[in-house]
Design an enzyme around this catalytic site. Sequence first.
Site, PDB file in Angstrom:
ATOM      1  N   SER A 188       0.818  -1.216   0.000  1.00  0.00           N
ATOM      2  CA  SER A 188       0.000   0.000   0.000  1.00  0.00           C
ATOM      3  C   SER A 188       0.857   1.274   0.000  1.00  0.00           C
ATOM      4  CB  SER A 188      -0.938   0.003   1.202  1.00  0.00           C
ATOM      5  OG  SER A 188      -0.208  -0.134   2.398  1.00  0.00           O
ATOM      6  N   ASP A 234      -3.293   6.672  11.645  1.00  0.00           N
ATOM      7  CA  ASP A 234      -2.477   5.983  10.650  1.00  0.00           C
ATOM      8  C   ASP A 234      -1.123   6.697  10.559  1.00  0.00           C
ATOM      9  OD1 ASP A 234      -1.174   5.130   8.365  1.00  0.00           O
ATOM     10  OD2 ASP A 234      -2.929   5.266   7.044  1.00  0.00           O
ATOM     11  N   HIS A 265       1.070   5.311   6.366  1.00  0.00           N
ATOM     12  CA  HIS A 265       0.937   5.874   5.021  1.00  0.00           C
ATOM     13  C   HIS A 265       1.237   7.371   5.058  1.00  0.00           C
ATOM     14  CE1 HIS A 265      -1.529   2.165   5.153  1.00  0.00           C
ATOM     15  NE2 HIS A 265      -0.907   1.958   4.001  1.00  0.00           N
TER      16      HIS A 265
END
Length: 415
Positions: free
Chosen positions: A143, A391, A394
């Site tokens: 990702s 998060d 990312h």
Amino acid sequence: MAAKRQLIVPAATWAIRNIFQSLVALLIALLFFAAVYVTQNNVQLVEDRLITSKRSRDLLLSSPPRCNLFSGKWVFDNKSYPLYKEKDCTFMSDQLACEKFGRKDLNYQFWRWQPHHCDLPRFNGTKLLEKLRNKRLVFVGDSLNRGQWVSMVCLVDSSIPPKLKSMHYKQNGSLIIFKATEYNATIEFYWAPLLVESNSDDPVNHRLPDRIVRVQAIEKHARYWTDADILVFNSYLWWKRSQMEVLWGSFGSPDGIHKDVIMPRVYEMALRTWSEWLEVNINRNKTQLFFVSMSPTHQRSEEWGGAKNGNCYGETEQIVQEGYWGKDTDLKMMGIVESVLAELITRGLNVQIINITQLSEYRKEGHPSIYRKQWEALTEDQISNPSSYADCIHWCLPGVPDVWNELVYAYILQH
Ligand SMILES: *[C@@H]1O[C@H](CO)[C@@H](O)[C@H](O)[C@H]1NC(C)=O
Ligand SMILES: *[C@@H]1O[C@H](CO)[C@@H](O)[C@H](O)[C@H]1NC(C)=O
Ligand SMILES: *[C@@H]1O[C@H](CO)[C@@H](O)[C@H](O)[C@H]1NC(C)=O
Ligand SMILES: *[C@@H]1O[C@H](CO)[C@@H](O)[C@H](O)[C@H]1NC(C)=O
Ligand SMILES: *[C@@H]1O[C@H](CO)[C@@H](O)[C@H](O)[C@H]1NC(C)=O
Ligand SMILES: *[C@@H]1O[C@H](CO)[C@@H](O)[C@H](O)[C@H]1NC(C)=O
């Protein structure tokens, strides 16, 4: 020659001779000026060539003392950055659109990477598309690599009118193809978080408690990128555990052998499978290869002298300590990547590392934190403690991955 023959004609009168002498003088003068003009242009050309070759030499990482693109500092630059606006990117991902999901401090968008000893070329979407004409640029990995792919699509998006671009999902979403019709160019992403085959190969449903990996099998994935012109790989975070269950045999077959292999040995086995595949299948004259180094996480603020039990949540500033390394960054794994790539060079395959680890370490404020789409409804406990669901892996876009792509761009231009 013609002039000489004329001069020895005995019948020539003074007047004719005079006219001739004037003409010859004029001719000589013309020749002289032409010569000066040509010489000047040549000097100009030589100078241009010197400047160009100096520039391209500056970009060569293969001569590290001259300029290492990955050693540098972040410079606040709100004139040129961000390179695109979040809301203007047609294919922005809700996982990375931090402004859309409520982030108010937007300074993370305004930083330029400045190498210590040279400048990165200014990103130009049209120029990149011209380089990619009739070509496939394929990102392969997890990702984080997908985030970098979204960034690359956003970077060229504004250079293409709406009717001349499209997005296609293939192989149940494992392969996503962005196409710039006018250039017959594609920028693609292929989901293979461990590069080799695993039970996490489904691009949507891959959150399984037990990770099983076939370290010796890569063909299932590789056939989708065999004929790419430029390949950008990554694989790191999915390996971050103490050991991994390895399967010899195939999924679903009863006589497969399962065995736990410790890290980083199992990572090395997988990278060797990958590098052997490249060695046999890559056309060295055609395909340009990149490997993006580990993307650092910011899960424990104690590491940079912040609060106990905190993480990237609430961070709005960078880490300023030069040479900072987080504890999560596994230098052993980095060393394995280095040695596998070094071996490939001895076999005539040059995989350029895009060494983003250090430069991204500084950017603890660059993660989505809580400002992204939540796939599942939040519990009350989570809402009362936002850092519990932040998060810190990312990266917001526009942001840090745009710079990773500027580094890739520098090498593509030079090729
Ligand atoms: C850029 O930042 C400076 C300093 O923070 C500020 O004064 C200026 O208005 C900003 N310019 C733009 C175009 O946002
Ligand atoms: C970008 O590249 C294109 C094609 O090479 C060129 O025509 C254009 O002037 C460039 N744009 C900028 C801002 O340099
Ligand atoms: C379009 O690009 C592909 C590679 O991505 C190439 O195989 C094909 O020949 C190109 N088509 C034309 C018309 O050039
Ligand atoms: C897509 O998923 C379906 C259902 O899981 C599966 O049967 C099919 O083989 C998959 N197709 C591809 C191309 O992977
Ligand atoms: C690559 O280029 C070299 C030299 O130009 C040539 O000898 C070789 O056949 C080419 N290989 C392929 C696979 O095209
Ligand atoms: C990446 O850069 C860091 C810092 O400049 C350096 O310590 C590390 O060895 C580099 N790794 C690779 C694989 O080039």
